[in-house]
Design a protein around this motif. Sequence first.
Motif, PDB file in Angstrom:
ATOM      1  N   GLU A  27       5.798  -8.275   4.492  1.00 31.95           N
ATOM      2  CA  GLU A  27       5.893  -7.254   3.459  1.00 31.95           C
ATOM      3  C   GLU A  27       4.620  -6.392   3.439  1.00 31.95           C
ATOM      4  OE1 GLU A  27       7.540  -5.152   0.196  1.00 31.95           O
ATOM      5  OE2 GLU A  27       8.462  -6.486   1.666  1.00 31.95           O
ATOM      6  N   PHE A  28       3.470  -7.027   3.572  1.00 29.81           N
ATOM      7  CA  PHE A  28       2.199  -6.309   3.580  1.00 29.81           C
ATOM      8  C   PHE A  28       2.125  -5.390   4.802  1.00 29.81           C
ATOM      9  CE2 PHE A  28      -2.402  -5.984   4.491  1.00 29.81           C
ATOM     10  CZ  PHE A  28      -2.822  -5.445   3.282  1.00 29.81           C
ATOM     11  N   LYS A  29       2.509  -5.883   5.948  1.00 24.44           N
ATOM     12  CA  LYS A  29       2.456  -5.073   7.167  1.00 24.44           C
ATOM     13  C   LYS A  29       3.424  -3.893   7.083  1.00 24.44           C
ATOM     14  CE  LYS A  29       1.822  -5.031  11.958  1.00 24.44           C
ATOM     15  NZ  LYS A  29       1.316  -5.695  13.088  1.00 24.44           N
ATOM     16  N   ARG A  30       4.597  -4.117   6.525  1.00 31.23           N
ATOM     17  CA  ARG A  30       5.566  -3.024   6.359  1.00 31.23           C
ATOM     18  C   ARG A  30       4.961  -1.914   5.511  1.00 31.23           C
ATOM     19  NH1 ARG A  30       7.772  -0.879   2.634  1.00 31.23           N
ATOM     20  NH2 ARG A  30       7.319  -2.554   1.164  1.00 31.23           N
ATOM     21  N   ALA A  31       4.362  -2.295   4.378  1.00 28.68           N
ATOM     22  CA  ALA A  31       3.789  -1.300   3.469  1.00 28.68           C
ATOM     23  C   ALA A  31       2.587  -0.601   4.097  1.00 28.68           C
ATOM     24  CB  ALA A  31       3.392  -1.964   2.155  1.00 28.68           C
ATOM     25  N   THR A  32       1.751  -1.358   4.793  1.00 26.16           N
ATOM     26  CA  THR A  32       0.556  -0.753   5.373  1.00 26.16           C
ATOM     27  C   THR A  32       0.871   0.101   6.590  1.00 26.16           C
ATOM     28  OG1 THR A  32       0.043  -2.764   6.645  1.00 26.16           O
ATOM     29  CG2 THR A  32      -0.996  -2.527   4.478  1.00 26.16           C
ATOM     30  N   ASN A  33       1.910  -0.234   7.341  1.00 24.80           N
ATOM     31  CA  ASN A  33       2.284   0.587   8.503  1.00 24.80           C
ATOM     32  C   ASN A  33       2.589   2.020   8.088  1.00 24.80           C
ATOM     33  OD1 ASN A  33       1.913  -1.338  10.473  1.00 24.80           O
ATOM     34  ND2 ASN A  33       4.071  -1.903  10.599  1.00 24.80           N
ATOM     35  N   GLU A  34       3.251   2.183   6.949  1.00 27.09           N
ATOM     36  CA  GLU A  34       3.577   3.522   6.460  1.00 27.09           C
ATOM     37  C   GLU A  34       2.306   4.347   6.258  1.00 27.09           C
ATOM     38  OE1 GLU A  34       6.035   3.407   2.961  1.00 27.09           O
ATOM     39  OE2 GLU A  34       7.260   1.784   3.789  1.00 27.09           O
ATOM     40  N   VAL A  35       1.265   3.687   5.772  1.00 29.65           N
ATOM     41  CA  VAL A  35       0.005   4.374   5.490  1.00 29.65           C
ATOM     42  C   VAL A  35      -0.789   4.607   6.776  1.00 29.65           C
ATOM     43  CG1 VAL A  35      -2.197   4.160   4.282  1.00 29.65           C
ATOM     44  CG2 VAL A  35      -0.080   3.438   3.154  1.00 29.65           C
ATOM     45  N   VAL A  36      -0.943   3.566   7.572  1.00 27.26           N
ATOM     46  CA  VAL A  36      -1.735   3.667   8.807  1.00 27.26           C
ATOM     47  C   VAL A  36      -1.147   4.721   9.733  1.00 27.26           C
ATOM     48  CG1 VAL A  36      -2.427   2.418  10.891  1.00 27.26           C
ATOM     49  CG2 VAL A  36      -2.604   1.306   8.663  1.00 27.26           C
ATOM     50  N   ASP A  37       0.169   4.786   9.820  1.00 23.54           N
ATOM     51  CA  ASP A  37       0.822   5.729  10.728  1.00 23.54           C
ATOM     52  C   ASP A  37       0.773   7.181  10.247  1.00 23.54           C
ATOM     53  OD1 ASP A  37       1.392   3.590  12.355  1.00 23.54           O
ATOM     54  OD2 ASP A  37       3.474   3.395  11.676  1.00 23.54           O
ATOM     55  N   ASN A  38       0.451   7.380   8.970  1.00 20.75           N
ATOM     56  CA  ASN A  38       0.360   8.726   8.411  1.00 20.75           C
ATOM     57  C   ASN A  38      -1.094   9.191   8.531  1.00 20.75           C
ATOM     58  OD1 ASN A  38       0.125  11.007   6.783  1.00 20.75           O
ATOM     59  ND2 ASN A  38       1.713  10.295   5.368  1.00 20.75           N
ATOM     60  N   HIS A  39      -1.386  10.014   9.516  1.00 20.76           N
ATOM     61  CA  HIS A  39      -2.764  10.421   9.784  1.00 20.76           C
ATOM     62  C   HIS A  39      -3.289  11.450   8.792  1.00 20.76           C
ATOM     63  CE1 HIS A  39      -3.038   7.924  13.288  1.00 20.76           C
ATOM     64  NE2 HIS A  39      -1.853   8.360  13.661  1.00 20.76           N
ATOM     65  N   ASN A  40      -2.431  11.931   7.885  1.00 20.09           N
ATOM     66  CA  ASN A  40      -2.908  12.795   6.800  1.00 20.09           C
ATOM     67  C   ASN A  40      -3.619  11.982   5.729  1.00 20.09           C
ATOM     68  OD1 ASN A  40      -1.874  15.183   7.937  1.00 20.09           O
ATOM     69  ND2 ASN A  40       0.153  14.741   7.082  1.00 20.09           N
ATOM     70  N   VAL A  41      -3.357  10.681   5.675  1.00 24.36           N
ATOM     71  CA  VAL A  41      -3.979   9.806   4.675  1.00 24.36           C
ATOM     72  C   VAL A  41      -5.419   9.527   5.086  1.00 24.36           C
ATOM     73  CG1 VAL A  41      -3.949   7.502   3.630  1.00 24.36           C
ATOM     74  CG2 VAL A  41      -1.798   8.736   3.985  1.00 24.36           C
ATOM     75  N   THR A  42      -6.347   9.894   4.199  1.00 19.73           N
ATOM     76  CA  THR A  42      -7.767   9.631   4.453  1.00 19.73           C
ATOM     77  C   THR A  42      -8.323   8.570   3.515  1.00 19.73           C
ATOM     78  OG1 THR A  42      -8.418  11.431   2.967  1.00 19.73           O
ATOM     79  CG2 THR A  42      -8.180  11.968   5.318  1.00 19.73           C
ATOM     80  N   GLU A  43      -7.560   8.230   2.468  1.00 15.28           N
ATOM     81  CA  GLU A  43      -8.018   7.249   1.486  1.00 15.28           C
ATOM     82  C   GLU A  43      -6.861   6.341   1.095  1.00 15.28           C
ATOM     83  OE1 GLU A  43      -9.630   7.140  -3.111  1.00 15.28           O
ATOM     84  OE2 GLU A  43      -9.825   8.986  -1.969  1.00 15.28           O
ATOM     85  N   LEU A  44      -7.131   5.041   1.098  1.00 18.51           N
ATOM     86  CA  LEU A  44      -6.136   4.043   0.705  1.00 18.51           C
ATOM     87  C   LEU A  44      -6.711   3.180  -0.400  1.00 18.51           C
ATOM     88  CD1 LEU A  44      -3.603   2.240   0.942  1.00 18.51           C
ATOM     89  CD2 LEU A  44      -4.727   1.094   2.865  1.00 18.51           C
ATOM     90  N   GLU A  45      -5.949   3.023  -1.484  1.00 16.26           N
ATOM     91  CA  GLU A  45      -6.291   2.091  -2.545  1.00 16.26           C
ATOM     92  C   GLU A  45      -5.275   0.963  -2.538  1.00 16.26           C
ATOM     93  OE1 GLU A  45      -8.429   4.897  -5.904  1.00 16.26           O
ATOM     94  OE2 GLU A  45      -6.395   4.186  -6.273  1.00 16.26           O
ATOM     95  N   ILE A  46      -5.779  -0.258  -2.545  1.00 22.75           N
ATOM     96  CA  ILE A  46      -4.904  -1.422  -2.657  1.00 22.75           C
ATOM     97  C   ILE A  46      -5.108  -1.983  -4.055  1.00 22.75           C
ATOM     98  CG2 ILE A  46      -4.282  -3.674  -1.740  1.00 22.75           C
ATOM     99  CD1 ILE A  46      -5.388  -2.734   0.950  1.00 22.75           C
ATOM    100  N   ASP A  47      -4.042  -1.982  -4.837  1.00 21.39           N
ATOM    101  CA  ASP A  47      -4.100  -2.361  -6.250  1.00 21.39           C
ATOM    102  C   ASP A  47      -3.734  -3.833  -6.420  1.00 21.39           C
ATOM    103  OD1 ASP A  47      -3.917  -2.614  -8.996  1.00 21.39           O
ATOM    104  OD2 ASP A  47      -2.800  -0.748  -9.259  1.00 21.39           O
ATOM    105  N   PHE A  48      -4.700  -4.626  -6.882  1.00 24.98           N
ATOM    106  CA  PHE A  48      -4.538  -6.063  -7.079  1.00 24.98           C
ATOM    107  C   PHE A  48      -4.231  -6.428  -8.529  1.00 24.98           C
ATOM    108  CE2 PHE A  48      -6.687  -5.975  -3.047  1.00 24.98           C
ATOM    109  CZ  PHE A  48      -6.306  -7.139  -2.410  1.00 24.98           C
ATOM    110  N   GLU A  49      -3.844  -5.464  -9.349  1.00 23.01           N
ATOM    111  CA  GLU A  49      -3.642  -5.724 -10.781  1.00 23.01           C
ATOM    112  C   GLU A  49      -2.678  -6.884 -11.040  1.00 23.01           C
ATOM    113  OE1 GLU A  49      -2.603  -3.408 -14.935  1.00 23.01           O
ATOM    114  OE2 GLU A  49      -2.265  -2.375 -13.035  1.00 23.01           O
ATOM    115  N   LYS A  50      -1.634  -7.011 -10.233  1.00 28.30           N
ATOM    116  CA  LYS A  50      -0.623  -8.049 -10.464  1.00 28.30           C
ATOM    117  C   LYS A  50      -0.734  -9.214  -9.476  1.00 28.30           C
ATOM    118  CE  LYS A  50       2.602  -4.946 -12.696  1.00 28.30           C
ATOM    119  NZ  LYS A  50       3.956  -4.408 -12.691  1.00 28.30           N
ATOM    120  N   VAL A  51      -1.931  -9.402  -8.906  1.00 33.05           N
ATOM    121  CA  VAL A  51      -2.173 -10.509  -7.979  1.00 33.05           C
ATOM    122  C   VAL A  51      -3.119 -11.497  -8.661  1.00 33.05           C
ATOM    123  CG1 VAL A  51      -3.092 -11.182  -5.729  1.00 33.05           C
ATOM    124  CG2 VAL A  51      -1.863  -9.017  -5.973  1.00 33.05           C
ATOM    125  N   ASP A  52      -2.707 -12.756  -8.753  1.00 32.45           N
ATOM    126  CA  ASP A  52      -3.584 -13.754  -9.374  1.00 32.45           C
ATOM    127  C   ASP A  52      -4.008 -14.848  -8.397  1.00 32.45           C
ATOM    128  OD1 ASP A  52      -1.190 -15.070  -9.173  1.00 32.45           O
ATOM    129  OD2 ASP A  52      -0.936 -15.408 -11.310  1.00 32.45           O
TER     130      ASP A  52
END
Length: 99
Positions: A27-52
Amino acid sequence: MQALSAIQGNKATIKLDGHFTFEGHREFKRATNEVVDNHNVTELEIDFEKVDYMDSAALGMLLLLNERMHGRSVKLINCKGTVRSVLDVANFAKIFTMV
């Protein structure tokens, strides 16, 4: 674990929900692939608000993601409790911006 990604302009956000462990690597790789493959993205925030909880495999996934981003900004946000402690012990503040 769920990982939902959203891209707005040059900024992407991935919101994690649940235990961040090896079981969530697909699931993590699926979500991150979308971001990594988009070369217009220069900034990524990973939100841990709901991770305990996170394990050492999650640390590895974050390190691999950082490599795959090839110098683009990766921020870890809303880290608290046990998750923050794990990241602190692993010295992740030296690798990632933590907000």
